[in-house]
Design an enzyme around this catalytic site. Structure first.
Site, PDB file in Angstrom:
ATOM      1  NE  ARG A  32     -15.439 -14.158  -1.326  1.00 17.64           N
ATOM      2  CZ  ARG A  32     -16.527 -13.518  -1.736  1.00 17.64           C
ATOM      3  NH1 ARG A  32     -17.539 -13.367  -0.906  1.00 17.64           N
ATOM      4  NH2 ARG A  32     -16.611 -13.030  -2.952  1.00 17.64           N
ATOM      5  CG  HIS A  78      -8.719  -9.351  -1.068  1.00 12.96           C
ATOM      6  ND1 HIS A  78      -8.672 -10.732  -1.042  1.00 12.96           N
ATOM      7  CD2 HIS A  78      -9.818  -9.015  -0.362  1.00 12.96           C
ATOM      8  CE1 HIS A  78      -9.695 -11.192  -0.347  1.00 12.96           C
ATOM      9  NE2 HIS A  78     -10.410 -10.171   0.070  1.00 12.96           N
ATOM     10  CE1 TYR A 122      -9.949  11.322  10.465  1.00  8.98           C
ATOM     11  CE2 TYR A 122     -11.605   9.591  10.569  1.00  8.98           C
ATOM     12  CZ  TYR A 122     -11.255  10.897  10.283  1.00  8.98           C
ATOM     13  OH  TYR A 122     -12.197  11.770   9.824  1.00  8.98           O
TER      14      TYR A 122
END
Length: 746
Positions: A32, A78, A122
């Site tokens: 990570r 993931h 969006y």
């Protein structure tokens, strides 16, 4: 149930927690938080780019909704939160976060003011050329592939491309027990440094940094550290850089000007920076600055108006750099996952060598992959040539034999691959010209095969190939291009401009007012103390009031023997009740304020404790630099500090008079009092009874004479010789008419 109980394993809780926490820590560090030194990517970034490659979102492709990419990454690679994936994706698209964006975003991807991005339904995205360079050669068996989390597909363990992403775009991350913070750099300079390491792997950090001149931040700014500091930071892999905002002046006519900030240090939110400066202006802590306005559009433009035309721009900016985030520190930490999979802090030379070693491995694997393809193609071409030499017989076999494949293999000694190629050949390809093309291709492939084998056998040729790759990347990101030009200017600071904030404070008269409950305020002007009419909270009243200037330092002396220093210009106005002084200084709840006064660094002060001990301290030793104050007098619960009095210049005719609660008055020469920087002091007036204590003390000269002041005026005692004694004695009973309050009333 019995079987379940028998299968229970006993383990110490500490051991169980340790094993599980260690597993969690390793997962956080490797999977990570820390980037890989070879491609500069964390797993989430690598999976985002690979998913976009699979969806063919190249720079030439049309934009696609980010929701599509996020969904594919979550579904195939993931299995974490969608927010983490989208936030990582957004960062790769922000040109103020990464030096060379890997994602080309369309829509609201946030801004440098700290405003958040729009939802992924969006926004749209595709990859940039830099992202394609990172993955160049991925389909040529250049890196290892591993199964995804559910084993349904494969994903790369590392990206193969020669684009030096770790240094170019940097990285930031916090793991368990460690963190990384790598600055961004200029790609053209990185390529020069890589070429240097190819030719001279033993190059020193100083030699490397002559090619790669420190960080090149996305938001520009000015790097003001000297070369030695830069080399030291990169030699250890840890250190700090000082980055200043870039500014210029604009003339407004009639001698007036304004300062325009065009670039700010990396990692700052512009809106918070403007708010910080505006707050300091309101608090009168930037006396040379009148106003600040943010006129930014796509480019940064912060306009600072100086207080007057006489304010020197360099001094104004020097003060701003010293008090605001217009100069900030970037704390570098080159903590990465090395090629063996272990996290460690690496110096710049090791980072470059690890990257070169990875590129050589990629080069060899890509070369072997190409050689295998050439060998297969040559094998097929050999079979196709047999067709043209025996065309009629081949056609006959195909038309008449039931198992044409087996017959062709046996009669012409062909391999299965060759026969499959022959059987799949179209009739229209059976032209004389096609035979010529095949022979031409065969010749070209054999020449390429020879070159590739020579490449694998020669370390020197491999180095030349790496140089060619880096030269191509440098050409694409040349410093003459808009994206490739260096943004952060290196201009090592010369002699620092000495800036004393007190020199910038506008001098104006103030009246300092402190209430009994500890509320302090500053009224403008020198008010008439006799007619002082101030309102206080219910149950509160006036404790101290005196005149000062806005440039003064106000000292508070407490019963705990501490001095606290507050800037007069930072005190609240007198329109309200003021602010609690205990919010400005860390005065203990059990301490009382003995005196409040304007600190004179050249003056001296007499400090006296309740039981008559004391000493003289210089004003320079009374200045407190922090809210915690400065311990000047050593006290205890039975002997707290009681008095703090201005001390005149020492002279042979200077005396001090002290009076205690036992109605004893003692007068002795002031030069008998020692001067100390800190301590308990000596006995000034002795008190036999435990409940007796000092009431007041006063300096006077022989010429002035001894006396006291009451409401009816000053009383002068003509003969005060009977009360003269030695220091540390009790003295004699106060003279007739001495105030019952025990105060001299100066």
């Amino acid at each position: 149930m019995k079987e379940l109980i028998e299968n229970i394993e006993k383990q110490q809780l500490a051991d169980a927690l340790g094993e599980r926490y260690l597993s969690y820590a390793v997962s956080t560090i490797v999977a990570r938080a820390l980037p890989d030194v070879r491609d500069g990517l964390k797993p989430v970034h690598r999976r985002i780019l690979y998913s976009m490659l699979r969806q063919r979102l190249s720079p030439a492709a049309a934009f696609r909704k980010c929701a599509t990419v996020v969904g594919d990454v979550l579904g195939h690679y993931h299995p974490h939160g969608d927010t983490s994936v989208y936030d990582a994706m957004v960062r790769l698209a922000q040109d103020f976060s990464v030096r060379y964006p890997l994602i080309d975003g369309q829509g609201n991807f946030g801004n440098i003011d700290g405003d958040p991005q729009a939802a992924y339904r969006y926004t749209e995205s595709k990859m940039t050329n830099a992202a394609m360079l990172i993955m160049e050669g991925l389909d040529e068996n250049s890196v290892d592939m591993m199964p995804n989390f559910d084993g349904t597909t494969m994903e790369p363990t590392v990206m193969p491309g020669a684009f030096p992403n770790l240094l170019a775009n940097g990285s930031i991350g916090i793991a368990v027990g460690m963190a990384t913070n790598i600055p961004t750099h200029n790609v053209a300079e990185i390529c020069d440094a890589l070429n240097l390491m190819i030719d001279k792997p033993e190059s020193t950090t100083a030699q490397i940094m002559k090619k790669m001149i420190g960080p090149d931040m996305p938001t520009g700014g000015i790097l003001i550290d000297d070369f030695e500091t830069i080399v030291k930071n990169y030699e250890t892999g840890r250190g700090a850089f000082r980055i200043r905002a870039k500014w210029e002046t604009e003339e407004l006519g009639r001698g007036q000007y304004q300062i325009v900030i065009t670039e700010i240090p990396y990692g700052l939110e512009k809106q918070k920076l403007v708010e910080q400066i505006a707050t300091l202006i309101d608090a009168k802590k930037l006396p040379l600055v009148d106003d600040i306005v943010d006129e930014s559009t796509t480019d940064i433009r912060i306009v600072i108006t100086p207080k007057n035309r006489n304010a020197v721009a360099d001094m104004v900016m020097a003060h701003l750099f010293a008090t605001t985030n217009l100069e900030s520190r970037f704390n570098m930490n080159f903590n990465v996952i090395d090629s063996s999979g272990a996290p460690r802090v690496m110096k710049i030379g090791d980072v470059l060598l690890e990257f070169l070693a990875h590129q050589k491995t990629v080069l060899r694997r890509r070369t072997n992959w190409r050689l295998d393809n050439i060998a297969r193609r040559l094998e097929i071409l050999g079979g196709l040539l047999v067709v043209y030499l025996n065309l009629d017989r081949v056609i006959e076999i195909i038309r008449t034999e039931d198992d044409a494949k087996a017959v062709l293999m046996e009669e012409f000694s062909l391999t299965e691959i060759q026969v499959e190629a022959i059987l799949n050949t179209r009739l229209r390809s059976l032209r004389k010209l096609e035979e010529m093309e095949i022979r031409k291709e065969d010749k070209a492939l054999r020449a390429e095969q020879k070159q590739l084998k020579e490449l694998l056998a020669s370390d020197e040729l491999q180095n030349e190939q790496l140089k060619a790759w880096f030269a191509d990347i440098k050409k694409q990101y040349d410093k003459k291009t808009a994206l490739g030009r260096r943004r952060t200017i290196w201009a090592a600071a010369g002699e620092e401009v000495a800036v004393n904030p007190d020199d910038f404070i506008e001098k104006e008269p103030l009246t300092i007012i402190l209430s009994q409950m500890g509320w302090i305020r500053a009224a403008k002007g020198h008010l008439d103390m006799g007619a002082l009419d101030m309102k206080f909270k219910e149950g509160d009243d006036l404790a101290f009031a005196f005149h000062a200037q806005s440039t003064d330092k106000i000292n508070l002396f407490t019963s705990g023997g501490k001095m606290f220093t507050i800037a007069a210009n930072g005190l609240p106005g007198a329109r309200g009740f003021g602010e609690s002084v205990r919010m400005m200084a860390d005065i203990a709840a059990n301490e009382t304020i003995v005196n409040v006064f304007v600190l004179d660094m050249s003056a001296k002060y007499l400090l006296v404790a309740r039981r008559g001990t004391g000493f003289i301290v210089a004003g320079e030793n009374c200045l407190a630099q922090t809210k915690n104050g400065k311990q000047v007098m050593n006290t205890d619960a039975k002997n707290p500090a009681s008095l703090c009095i201005d001390c005149p210049a020492m002279a042979e005719e200077l005396f001090i008079a002290m009076v205690g609660s036992n109605d004893k008055l003692l007068i002795f020469p002031a030069n008998e009092i020692p001067e100390m920087a800190r301590g308990k002091g000596v006995i000034l007036q002795k008190y036999n009874a435990e409940r007796t204590y000092v009431m007041d003390a006063m300096f006077f000269t022989k010429g002035e004479g001894f006396g006291w002041v009451t409401g009816r005026g000053r009383t002068v005692l003509e003969d005060w010789a009977p009360w003269i004694g030695k220091r540390a004695t009790q003295g004699h009973t106060v003279p007739v008419g001495f105030p019952r309050s025990g105060k001299f009333g100066r």
